[in-house]
Motif scaffolding. Structure first.
Motif, PDB file in Angstrom:
ATOM      1  N   GLU A  42      -8.043   0.332  -6.580  1.00 39.09           N
ATOM      2  CA  GLU A  42      -8.167   1.618  -5.906  1.00 39.09           C
ATOM      3  C   GLU A  42      -9.533   1.770  -5.268  1.00 39.09           C
ATOM      4  O   GLU A  42     -10.536   1.313  -5.800  1.00 39.09           O
ATOM      5  N   ASP A  43      -9.521   2.451  -4.140  1.00 40.86           N
ATOM      6  CA  ASP A  43     -10.739   2.770  -3.395  1.00 40.86           C
ATOM      7  C   ASP A  43     -11.538   1.500  -3.098  1.00 40.86           C
ATOM      8  O   ASP A  43     -12.697   1.376  -3.476  1.00 40.86           O
ATOM      9  N   PHE A  44     -10.891   0.556  -2.407  1.00 40.83           N
ATOM     10  CA  PHE A  44     -11.585  -0.700  -2.099  1.00 40.83           C
ATOM     11  C   PHE A  44     -12.505  -0.542  -0.895  1.00 40.83           C
ATOM     12  O   PHE A  44     -12.287   0.288  -0.021  1.00 40.83           O
ATOM     13  N   VAL A  49      -1.010  -5.646  -5.990  1.00 41.92           N
ATOM     14  CA  VAL A  49      -0.546  -7.016  -6.189  1.00 41.92           C
ATOM     15  C   VAL A  49       0.565  -6.968  -7.234  1.00 41.92           C
ATOM     16  O   VAL A  49       0.352  -6.486  -8.349  1.00 41.92           O
ATOM     17  N   LYS A  50       1.753  -7.435  -6.850  1.00 40.43           N
ATOM     18  CA  LYS A  50       2.862  -7.493  -7.804  1.00 40.43           C
ATOM     19  C   LYS A  50       2.950  -8.909  -8.339  1.00 40.43           C
ATOM     20  O   LYS A  50       2.945  -9.880  -7.569  1.00 40.43           O
ATOM     21  N   VAL A  51       3.025  -8.990  -9.658  1.00 40.72           N
ATOM     22  CA  VAL A  51       3.123 -10.290 -10.326  1.00 40.72           C
ATOM     23  C   VAL A  51       4.273 -10.238 -11.320  1.00 40.72           C
ATOM     24  O   VAL A  51       4.745  -9.169 -11.703  1.00 40.72           O
ATOM     25  N   VAL A  52       4.694 -11.402 -11.740  1.00 38.64           N
ATOM     26  CA  VAL A  52       5.702 -11.488 -12.793  1.00 38.64           C
ATOM     27  C   VAL A  52       5.161 -12.419 -13.874  1.00 38.64           C
ATOM     28  O   VAL A  52       4.590 -13.469 -13.579  1.00 38.64           O
ATOM     29  N   GLN A  76       0.055  -6.041  -1.089  1.00 37.28           N
ATOM     30  CA  GLN A  76       0.080  -5.111   0.034  1.00 37.28           C
ATOM     31  C   GLN A  76      -1.277  -4.429   0.117  1.00 37.28           C
ATOM     32  O   GLN A  76      -1.842  -4.014  -0.896  1.00 37.28           O
ATOM     33  N   ILE A  77      -1.784  -4.327   1.321  1.00 34.96           N
ATOM     34  CA  ILE A  77      -3.074  -3.687   1.552  1.00 34.96           C
ATOM     35  C   ILE A  77      -2.829  -2.414   2.344  1.00 34.96           C
ATOM     36  O   ILE A  77      -2.263  -2.454   3.437  1.00 34.96           O
ATOM     37  N   ASP A  78      -3.241  -1.291   1.762  1.00 33.79           N
ATOM     38  CA  ASP A  78      -3.085   0.007   2.393  1.00 33.79           C
ATOM     39  C   ASP A  78      -4.478   0.467   2.822  1.00 33.79           C
ATOM     40  O   ASP A  78      -5.249   0.967   2.018  1.00 33.79           O
TER      41      ASP A  78
END
Length: 122
Positions: A37-39, A23-26, A13-15
């Protein structure tokens, strides 16, 4: 970032308002969140279901422009990732603002890079 090696990407998800990429990973049945943060800018390629992260490595900011020359040349007229006249101006901006060059490497699927001030693994 040994904790994410061979992890499966569930989603990202990009906010833009908060300048965060999540980025959610398993990995081994455990969900992990990678938070940039702060991209400043990012570029992803080959987004595929069941993408597998190989690693995220910090690249040399000085090599950023050379690594991405074709993409930057193509996008410069559209002020991406910023409005600049000379590539050195953009590199100086990246350095002066303490952005780091994170390369997202995949063994399958999604790969690319993110310019952000920090990355956290939760």
């Amino acid at each position: 970032m040994d904790t994410i090696h061979d992890s499966k990407i569930l989603n990202y998800q990009i906010d833009f308002e908060s300048s965060k990429i999540e980025v959610k990973v398993v990995i081994e049945k455990k969900q992990v969140k990678i938070l940039f943060e702060d991209f400043f800018a990012f570029h992803f390629e080959d987004q595929l279901p069941d993408s597998i992260l190989l690693d995220i490595v910090e690249g040399d900011v000085n090599s950023f422009a050379l690594d991405n020359k074709e993409l930057l040349d193509k996008s410069k007229d559209y002020s991406w990732p910023m409005d600049y006249e000379y590539v050195e101006d953009m590199i100086n901006y990246i350095k002066e603002n303490s952005y780091k060059y994170y390369k997202v490497q995949a063994s399958y699927g999604l790969n690319g890079w993110i310019l952000a001030k920090r990355v956290l693994i939760e």
